[in-house]
Design a protein around this motif. Structure first.
Motif, PDB file in Angstrom:
ATOM      1  N   GLU A   1      13.440  14.051 -26.175  1.00 23.17           N
ATOM      2  CA  GLU A   1      13.581  14.796 -24.919  1.00 23.17           C
ATOM      3  C   GLU A   1      14.502  16.008 -25.105  1.00 23.17           C
ATOM      4  O   GLU A   1      14.239  17.089 -24.584  1.00 23.17           O
ATOM      5  N   ILE A   2      15.578  15.821 -25.851  1.00 24.45           N
ATOM      6  CA  ILE A   2      16.518  16.921 -26.098  1.00 24.45           C
ATOM      7  C   ILE A   2      15.888  17.967 -27.011  1.00 24.45           C
ATOM      8  O   ILE A   2      15.870  19.158 -26.704  1.00 24.45           O
ATOM      9  N   LYS A   3      15.375  17.502 -28.142  1.00 21.80           N
ATOM     10  CA  LYS A   3      14.827  18.420 -29.142  1.00 21.80           C
ATOM     11  C   LYS A   3      13.637  19.199 -28.593  1.00 21.80           C
ATOM     12  O   LYS A   3      13.548  20.423 -28.750  1.00 21.80           O
ATOM     13  N   CYS A   4      12.717  18.498 -27.931  1.00 14.07           N
ATOM     14  CA  CYS A   4      11.504  19.161 -27.446  1.00 14.07           C
ATOM     15  C   CYS A   4      11.804  20.146 -26.327  1.00 14.07           C
ATOM     16  O   CYS A   4      11.165  21.201 -26.232  1.00 14.07           O
ATOM     17  N   SER A   5      12.759  19.830 -25.487  1.00 18.62           N
ATOM     18  CA  SER A   5      13.105  20.766 -24.406  1.00 18.62           C
ATOM     19  C   SER A   5      13.695  22.047 -24.983  1.00 18.62           C
ATOM     20  O   SER A   5      13.392  23.156 -24.513  1.00 18.62           O
ATOM     21  N   GLN A   6      14.512  21.923 -26.016  1.00 19.62           N
ATOM     22  CA  GLN A   6      15.049  23.108 -26.678  1.00 19.62           C
ATOM     23  C   GLN A   6      13.936  23.914 -27.360  1.00 19.62           C
ATOM     24  O   GLN A   6      13.910  25.144 -27.291  1.00 19.62           O
ATOM     25  N   GLN A   7      13.016  23.206 -27.988  1.00 20.56           N
ATOM     26  CA  GLN A   7      11.893  23.882 -28.632  1.00 20.56           C
ATOM     27  C   GLN A   7      11.026  24.616 -27.612  1.00 20.56           C
ATOM     28  O   GLN A   7      10.564  25.735 -27.869  1.00 20.56           O
ATOM     29  N   ASP A   8      10.799  23.992 -26.468  1.00 18.00           N
ATOM     30  CA  ASP A   8       9.992  24.628 -25.414  1.00 18.00           C
ATOM     31  C   ASP A   8      10.640  25.925 -24.942  1.00 18.00           C
ATOM     32  O   ASP A   8       9.964  26.946 -24.760  1.00 18.00           O
ATOM     33  N   LEU A   9      11.947  25.886 -24.727  1.00 16.18           N
ATOM     34  CA  LEU A   9      12.652  27.095 -24.279  1.00 16.18           C
ATOM     35  C   LEU A   9      12.577  28.190 -25.345  1.00 16.18           C
ATOM     36  O   LEU A   9      12.343  29.366 -25.023  1.00 16.18           O
ATOM     37  N   LYS A  10      12.767  27.830 -26.590  1.00 11.87           N
ATOM     38  CA  LYS A  10      12.699  28.828 -27.667  1.00 11.87           C
ATOM     39  C   LYS A  10      11.305  29.442 -27.752  1.00 11.87           C
ATOM     40  O   LYS A  10      11.159  30.655 -27.933  1.00 11.87           O
ATOM     41  N   ARG A  11      10.293  28.602 -27.608  1.00 11.91           N
ATOM     42  CA  ARG A  11       8.913  29.100 -27.696  1.00 11.91           C
ATOM     43  C   ARG A  11       8.576  30.023 -26.530  1.00 11.91           C
ATOM     44  O   ARG A  11       7.955  31.073 -26.702  1.00 11.91           O
ATOM     45  N   GLU A  12       8.973  29.656 -25.319  1.00  9.64           N
ATOM     46  CA  GLU A  12       8.554  30.384 -24.125  1.00  9.64           C
ATOM     47  C   GLU A  12       9.492  31.539 -23.763  1.00  9.64           C
ATOM     48  O   GLU A  12       9.051  32.562 -23.243  1.00  9.64           O
ATOM     49  N   ILE A  13      10.783  31.370 -24.002  1.00 10.45           N
ATOM     50  CA  ILE A  13      11.761  32.381 -23.590  1.00 10.45           C
ATOM     51  C   ILE A  13      12.212  33.233 -24.777  1.00 10.45           C
ATOM     52  O   ILE A  13      12.638  34.373 -24.624  1.00 10.45           O
ATOM     53  N   GLY A  14      12.131  32.650 -25.972  1.00 11.69           N
ATOM     54  CA  GLY A  14      12.545  33.379 -27.163  1.00 11.69           C
ATOM     55  C   GLY A  14      13.842  32.882 -27.756  1.00 11.69           C
ATOM     56  O   GLY A  14      14.161  33.164 -28.907  1.00 11.69           O
ATOM     57  N   PHE A  15      14.606  32.122 -26.978  1.00 10.47           N
ATOM     58  CA  PHE A  15      15.867  31.546 -27.466  1.00 10.47           C
ATOM     59  C   PHE A  15      16.264  30.400 -26.539  1.00 10.47           C
ATOM     60  O   PHE A  15      15.731  30.258 -25.436  1.00 10.47           O
ATOM     61  N   ALA A  16      17.194  29.591 -26.995  1.00 12.07           N
ATOM     62  CA  ALA A  16      17.715  28.485 -26.191  1.00 12.07           C
ATOM     63  C   ALA A  16      19.193  28.332 -26.484  1.00 12.07           C
ATOM     64  O   ALA A  16      19.582  28.086 -27.630  1.00 12.07           O
ATOM     65  N   LEU A  17      20.017  28.493 -25.470  1.00 14.32           N
ATOM     66  CA  LEU A  17      21.450  28.263 -25.643  1.00 14.32           C
ATOM     67  C   LEU A  17      21.707  26.777 -25.873  1.00 14.32           C
ATOM     68  O   LEU A  17      20.946  25.923 -25.391  1.00 14.32           O
ATOM     69  N   PRO A  18      22.779  26.428 -26.573  1.00 15.09           N
ATOM     70  CA  PRO A  18      23.089  25.016 -26.829  1.00 15.09           C
ATOM     71  C   PRO A  18      23.754  24.357 -25.618  1.00 15.09           C
ATOM     72  O   PRO A  18      24.883  23.864 -25.684  1.00 15.09           O
ATOM     73  N   ILE A  19      23.036  24.368 -24.501  1.00 16.38           N
ATOM     74  CA  ILE A  19      23.555  23.795 -23.254  1.00 16.38           C
ATOM     75  C   ILE A  19      22.553  22.798 -22.710  1.00 16.38           C
ATOM     76  O   ILE A  19      21.346  22.901 -22.984  1.00 16.38           O
ATOM     77  N   PHE A  20      23.047  21.847 -21.919  1.00 13.97           N
ATOM     78  CA  PHE A  20      22.201  20.732 -21.481  1.00 13.97           C
ATOM     79  C   PHE A  20      22.742  20.179 -20.170  1.00 13.97           C
ATOM     80  O   PHE A  20      23.948  20.221 -19.914  1.00 13.97           O
ATOM     81  N   CYS A  21      21.833  19.653 -19.362  1.00 19.18           N
ATOM     82  CA  CYS A  21      22.226  18.979 -18.121  1.00 19.18           C
ATOM     83  C   CYS A  21      21.540  17.619 -18.071  1.00 19.18           C
ATOM     84  O   CYS A  21      20.326  17.519 -18.278  1.00 19.18           O
ATOM     85  N   TYR A  22      22.315  16.563 -17.827  1.00 24.31           N
ATOM     86  CA  TYR A  22      21.771  15.203 -17.809  1.00 24.31           C
ATOM     87  C   TYR A  22      20.955  14.962 -16.537  1.00 24.31           C
ATOM     88  O   TYR A  22      21.470  15.148 -15.434  1.00 24.31           O
ATOM     89  N   PRO A  23      19.705  14.524 -16.646  1.00 22.83           N
ATOM     90  CA  PRO A  23      18.968  14.124 -15.448  1.00 22.83           C
ATOM     91  C   PRO A  23      19.706  13.029 -14.697  1.00 22.83           C
ATOM     92  O   PRO A  23      20.177  12.054 -15.303  1.00 22.83           O
ATOM     93  N   HIS A  24      19.847  13.227 -13.406  1.00 22.83           N
ATOM     94  CA  HIS A  24      20.560  12.272 -12.548  1.00 22.83           C
ATOM     95  C   HIS A  24      22.038  12.182 -12.911  1.00 22.83           C
ATOM     96  O   HIS A  24      22.775  11.387 -12.331  1.00 22.83           O
ATOM     97  N   GLY A  25      22.467  12.959 -13.890  1.00 18.11           N
ATOM     98  CA  GLY A  25      23.866  12.924 -14.314  1.00 18.11           C
ATOM     99  C   GLY A  25      24.209  11.790 -15.243  1.00 18.11           C
ATOM    100  O   GLY A  25      25.337  11.704 -15.744  1.00 18.11           O
ATOM    101  N   ASP A  26      23.253  10.888 -15.517  1.00 19.23           N
ATOM    102  CA  ASP A  26      23.553   9.679 -16.288  1.00 19.23           C
ATOM    103  C   ASP A  26      23.660   9.990 -17.780  1.00 19.23           C
ATOM    104  O   ASP A  26      22.786  10.642 -18.358  1.00 19.23           O
ATOM    105  N   HIS A  27      24.723   9.469 -18.397  1.00 17.62           N
ATOM    106  CA  HIS A  27      24.955   9.693 -19.817  1.00 17.62           C
ATOM    107  C   HIS A  27      25.744   8.516 -20.383  1.00 17.62           C
ATOM    108  O   HIS A  27      26.207   7.654 -19.636  1.00 17.62           O
ATOM    109  N   SER A  28      25.868   8.484 -21.683  1.00 13.40           N
ATOM    110  CA  SER A  28      26.602   7.409 -22.367  1.00 13.40           C
ATOM    111  C   SER A  28      27.104   7.960 -23.688  1.00 13.40           C
ATOM    112  O   SER A  28      26.780   9.087 -24.082  1.00 13.40           O
ATOM    113  N   ASP A  29      27.880   7.149 -24.400  1.00 11.93           N
ATOM    114  CA  ASP A  29      28.361   7.572 -25.715  1.00 11.93           C
ATOM    115  C   ASP A  29      27.190   7.829 -26.660  1.00 11.93           C
ATOM    116  O   ASP A  29      27.224   8.770 -27.469  1.00 11.93           O
ATOM    117  N   ILE A  30      26.139   7.013 -26.568  1.00  5.98           N
ATOM    118  CA  ILE A  30      24.980   7.195 -27.433  1.00  5.98           C
ATOM    119  C   ILE A  30      24.287   8.517 -27.120  1.00  5.98           C
ATOM    120  O   ILE A  30      23.945   9.288 -28.024  1.00  5.98           O
TER     121      ILE A  30
END
Length: 325
Positions: A216-245
């Motif tokens: 999910e992380i890798k492909c979303s970055q790839q999609d942005l690079k393909r469609e926009i031309g670049f992807a900043l190394p930034i991310f937002c957690y869906p629903h805000g949920d995250h963990s150490d993993i």
């Protein structure tokens, strides 16, 4: 200290049961909030925050970062003109499977629309047994019980539950507000909007496998690079949920900044850049409440209230049958 505002949709507010659950503010309310930010705070753009954290540089005093989740199409029609009016930079986090696919709807939209449009007075097959729908208050409580349950179970099982509930309630599949198209996103990027990754399919990352998290992380970055031309190394957690993993996988994929829905302040010298906090804005956030929440005392109060609400929600889920009559 960095304050981060989190919005979803800006649109006219009508009825609590039929309104989209992702509404954050009305256009007039949003304009008043942005006028206050422009006058009393120092708005910063995402690249400026990224640079400050990567190079250990200070941000201006009273720095505010404005973010939007999910990339709804009406952002271009409503929120963006207001932001441009006050010359405010912003970031939209895009779930990259949704642009150019108007047939897709987020799971919470599907549930919300199914409950709003059904003629049934009882929902029979649910994880909690039959749920009443006869009165508006019963519908709201039953809907809330299901929405609160989704993040607590594995993603595949949750989506099967959503499918089953929607099939029981309505014959026609729900269509949510369409997402911004890639053409729109490219144009907004040219106009100065920052775009960030919000996964590809918007799963709750704590409820999928490590392999799925990475994809999910890798492909979303790839999609942005393909469609926009670049992807900043930034991310937002869906629903805000995250963990150490989840954070560990983000780090290994080269992500520098990640945003939660946890309330609180961000002191850049001590904050975890992969667990940045935000102030989530909802329709009940009137202008006086908005002003208070941006104040340091309000930020502390927000964090305390969120901890309390999460504690209460856990107990409600344990005894849900007693709370839905």
């Amino acid at each position: 200290m960095l304050r981060v505002l989190a919005y979803h949709r800006v649109a006219e507010l009508k009825d609590p049961l039929t309104d989209d659950p992702s509404l954050s503010a009305s256009p007039a309310g949003f304009a008043a909030q942005m006028r206050h930010v422009a006058k009393h705070y120092h708005p910063v753009a995402m690249p400026e925050v990224l640079d400050a954290i990567e190079r250990n540089l200070p941000l201006p005093e009273r720095a505010v970062l404005i973010t939007f989740d999910d990339g709804y199409a009406d952002f271009a029609e409503i929120a963006w003109p207001i932001l441009k009016q006050f010359r405010l930079p912003a970031t939209v986090f895009v779930p990259t499977a949704y642009p150019d696919h108007p047939e897709l709807a987020f799971w919470w939209q599907r549930l919300h629309q199914a409950f709003a449009n059904t003629s049934r007075t009882l929902l029979l097959e649910t994880p909690f047994g039959p749920l009443p729908l006869a009165r508006p208050d019963q519908r709201q409580r039953s809907l809330r019980a299901l929405i609160d349950h989704v993040p607590t179970i594995p993603h595949d099982a949750a989506m099967k539950m959503v499918d089953a509930v929607c099939t029981q309630l309505v014959e026609k599949p729900a269509n949510g507000p369409s997402a911004l198209s890639w053409d729109q996103l490219r144009q907004l990027s040219k106009e100065g909007l920052t775009l960030g990754s919000h996964t590809r399919n918007h799963p709750i990352l704590t409820q999928v496998t490590p392999f799925q998290i990475r994809e999910e992380i890798k492909c979303s970055q790839q999609d942005l690079k393909r469609e926009i031309g670049f992807a900043l190394p930034i991310f937002c957690y869906p629903h805000g949920d995250h963990s150490d993993i989840v954070c560990s996988i983000l780090r290994s994929e080269g992500i520098s900044l990640a945003f939660t829905t946890l309330s609180g302040e961000n002191r850049l010298e001590s904050a975890d850049p992969l667990r940045l906090k935000r102030l989530c804005v909802w329709p009940r956030t009137s202008l006086p409440v908005f002003l208070f929440r941006l104040h340091r005392l309000g930020i502390y109060f927000d964090a305390w209230r969120q901890r309390r609400e999460r504690h209460v929600a856990m107990h409600k889920l344990e005894k849900i049958e007693a709370h839905v009559d």
